[in-house]
Scaffold this motif. Sequence first.
Motif, PDB file in Angstrom:
ATOM      1  N   GLU A 182       0.812  -1.216   0.000  1.00 48.40           N
ATOM      2  CA  GLU A 182       0.000   0.000   0.000  1.00 48.40           C
ATOM      3  C   GLU A 182       0.846   1.267   0.000  1.00 48.40           C
ATOM      4  N   GLU A 191       7.969  -0.312   1.710  1.00 48.67           N
ATOM      5  CA  GLU A 191       7.836   0.650   2.789  1.00 48.67           C
ATOM      6  C   GLU A 191       8.169   2.055   2.338  1.00 48.67           C
ATOM      7  N   LYS A 250       7.372   5.822   4.356  1.00 43.31           N
ATOM      8  CA  LYS A 250       6.567   6.513   5.354  1.00 43.31           C
ATOM      9  C   LYS A 250       6.371   7.987   5.042  1.00 43.31           C
ATOM     10  N   GLU A 251       7.083   8.472   4.022  1.00 40.83           N
ATOM     11  CA  GLU A 251       6.883   9.872   3.640  1.00 40.83           C
ATOM     12  C   GLU A 251       6.670   9.921   2.133  1.00 40.83           C
ATOM     13  N   LEU A 285      12.265  -7.054   1.224  1.00 36.80           N
ATOM     14  CA  LEU A 285      11.863  -5.754   1.743  1.00 36.80           C
ATOM     15  C   LEU A 285      12.428  -4.675   0.845  1.00 36.80           C
ATOM     16  N   ILE A 288      13.459   5.836   2.242  1.00 38.34           N
ATOM     17  CA  ILE A 288      13.481   6.604   3.481  1.00 38.34           C
ATOM     18  C   ILE A 288      13.857   8.026   3.138  1.00 38.34           C
ATOM     19  N   ARG A 289      13.091   8.968   3.635  1.00 40.29           N
ATOM     20  CA  ARG A 289      13.376  10.353   3.344  1.00 40.29           C
ATOM     21  C   ARG A 289      13.880  11.052   4.594  1.00 40.29           C
ATOM     22  N   ASP A 290      15.101  11.540   4.496  1.00 35.53           N
ATOM     23  CA  ASP A 290      15.656  12.328   5.593  1.00 35.53           C
ATOM     24  C   ASP A 290      15.740  13.778   5.157  1.00 35.53           C
ATOM     25  N   LYS A 291      16.287  14.614   6.033  1.00 35.40           N
ATOM     26  CA  LYS A 291      16.316  16.039   5.719  1.00 35.40           C
ATOM     27  C   LYS A 291      17.083  16.337   4.445  1.00 35.40           C
ATOM     28  N   SER A 292      18.250  15.702   4.284  1.00 39.20           N
ATOM     29  CA  SER A 292      19.031  16.078   3.103  1.00 39.20           C
ATOM     30  C   SER A 292      19.398  14.880   2.248  1.00 39.20           C
ATOM     31  N   SER A 293      18.655  13.787   2.394  1.00 40.05           N
ATOM     32  CA  SER A 293      18.953  12.650   1.531  1.00 40.05           C
ATOM     33  C   SER A 293      17.745  11.735   1.416  1.00 40.05           C
ATOM     34  N   ILE A 342      16.287   1.248  -0.352  1.00 38.77           N
ATOM     35  CA  ILE A 342      16.841   0.027   0.231  1.00 38.77           C
ATOM     36  C   ILE A 342      16.190  -1.211  -0.359  1.00 38.77           C
ATOM     37  N   GLU A 348      16.305  -5.272   0.664  1.00 38.19           N
ATOM     38  CA  GLU A 348      16.877  -6.261   1.573  1.00 38.19           C
ATOM     39  C   GLU A 348      16.229  -7.597   1.297  1.00 38.19           C
ATOM     40  N   ILE A 387      22.107   5.773  -1.370  1.00 37.35           N
ATOM     41  CA  ILE A 387      21.805   7.035  -0.692  1.00 37.35           C
ATOM     42  C   ILE A 387      22.020   8.189  -1.647  1.00 37.35           C
ATOM     43  N   ASN A 405      22.003  12.151  -2.352  1.00 38.25           N
ATOM     44  CA  ASN A 405      22.094  13.442  -1.682  1.00 38.25           C
ATOM     45  C   ASN A 405      21.188  14.468  -2.313  1.00 38.25           C
TER      46      ASN A 405
END
Lengths: 239, 424
Positions: free
Chosen positions: B275, B306, B308-309, B346, B350-355, B359, B361, B419, B421
């Motif tokens: 989903e 997965e 989440k953002e 899997l 994944i979204r972080d502030k600057s990257s 993934i 697995e 990853i 940037n």
Amino acid sequence: MLAVFICEDDQAQRERLEMYVKNYMMIEDYDMTLALATENPEVILEYLKENPGTTGLYFLDVDLQHEMSGINLAAEIREMDDLGKIVFVTTHGELSYLTFTYKIEAMDYIIKDQSEDIQSRVQACMRIAHKRYLNDRNPEKKIFNVKVGDKIRAIDYSDIMFFESSTVPHKLLLHMENSQLEFYGSIKEVENIDDCFYRCHKSFVINRNNIKSIDKKNREVEMVNEEICLVSVRCMKGL
Amino acid sequence: MFAVLFTQVATMWLCSKLIAKDWSLNLNEIIIFSCGAVIIAFSYEYVNIFGTMLIYILVIFLLRLKKMRFQDAITASSIALTVSFFCDHLTSVGLNYLGLQQIENNTLYHTFICTLLALTFSSIISLIGGKKKIKDEKSQKFVMYLSVIVLFTYYSSIVLGRYLGNSYEIVQLNFLFFFAYVLMSLIIFSFYMKSQRKAYETQQKEAEYATMQLYTEEIEKQYTEMRKFRHDYQNILASLDGFIEEKDFSGLKNYYRKKIKPATGHIAENNFKLENLGRIKMRSIKSILASKLIHAQELGIDTTFEAKEDIHSIPMNTVALVRIIGILIDNAIEELQYLENEGQLLVGFIRDKSSITFIVENTCRIDLARLHQLKEVGFSTKGANRGLGLSNLSEIIMQAPNLVSETTINNQRFSQKIIINLEE
């Protein structure tokens, strides 16, 4: 002193968690205290702002019925408490293994669907958190910090086999036992970090402590993980 | 006369090497060339203009000596000979115009300028050819056929011209004709390339559309599942209500243990594991993910996606990213199939502030080779000569400026992270 935090919107579940934590803390006589048990994530963040330098063990529900999700809360906690141990309490459907592991670097997760297990899982988490907490305070460990994306990864020197320069300028490849990690850096910086790192070739900086064998004839070094590094004529002597 | 002929053969050969981008010279080549050129030069008396055909064959042979593909050799030599003819006529017309020679005399002067021009033109073609890489088979074949046709057209008009006496007017006419013909070929060629590109894009769009269809079907299936679930849920609530009204608590306990608890296990199954795909807002990425992941599920693999953002855009070349995603998931699926689908796949963002991190697995076999072995070109767990996936991957990653990768094998789990940037 390890501070334990609980954030769970369902009152019954929250009180149950509180009970498990308090009981186990008492039984094992851990150097811990239950700092907060709340349904409001902001309260936890306020506490951390007012008490910087807190290292905590956090039991966080993923779905908090609040604007902020458990995952966002965890991300904010991470910013303020680098060494904090985060445990997600989640239903099977909300399990986000990758996000827990890599975005938050959570210590573990507990599935609340299986109610029989919860108490023992809470206890296990507390045991592990306690052990790691004691270990963190050990200044003896030699650690190499690498910036990857947003995070800074801390890698023990003993886990590093060697560094290799990539064909792409300013990119280095860190080789570990059975793992490789790319990062931006220069091979010059790396060779000067510590005595155990030796620059044996234009493109290789090896960790002397992880050398398995040296082949003088072919000018090669075999590392503990069976990978081979080249040695330049000049640097053979240094070995 | 002999020197002139020898030079002409040499020029044609060197031009074809330039066009084919064959920069090396070995002894075999030189020996065979020399013999061939000498033979042709001597036999010119007897074969005349048909000597050119012999040169053509010799040049193709020499290129094949360097292990070039047959069609590449033909293309390069055809273009080389065409250029030589063109320059020959250009020189003749030019020198005549400047009053420096008669058409009949093949002076050394003429040969020298002609050679110079031919080599220059060939270098230019080589450079331009380098910039526009024609990768697919069909287009390469087209270029080959086109160049051969052009060559034979030139050749025919030269033969005809000789037959008709080879007067200055004929040479001039031929030259103009050559010029126009080359122009026309180039125009045809560019139209062809344009239509090829369009066909390719259409094909891509169709594939994307088909995947979106698949994706929509999946969603509709899940919607139906949800409706069923809601229905069952309402029934259960009604029953529970009944038990409570009657204060029949032992009946309630029984009902719960027998009917409800077992059902909760069922909920955790495959149904909603993709989903999160809805959070990927880039159509081409969502498309490749849906396609690969649904395929994995159909093979019976426990697959979860997965995110989440929301991911609206990723600052890198889309084609490269699609290829990376494709290779990583394909590799994971293959390994899981080896394990007879016992294991987990899997995939996530994944979204972080600057990257942004991508993934993949998957569970892997206990005795999986070491990572550095897997990465070697030619190494493969699938048998000899199949291992290009991971090394191709390394190439693509190398070419992207803001990417790093991390690969780990641990506890029977193979994990690959890319990853990206976000900042400069």
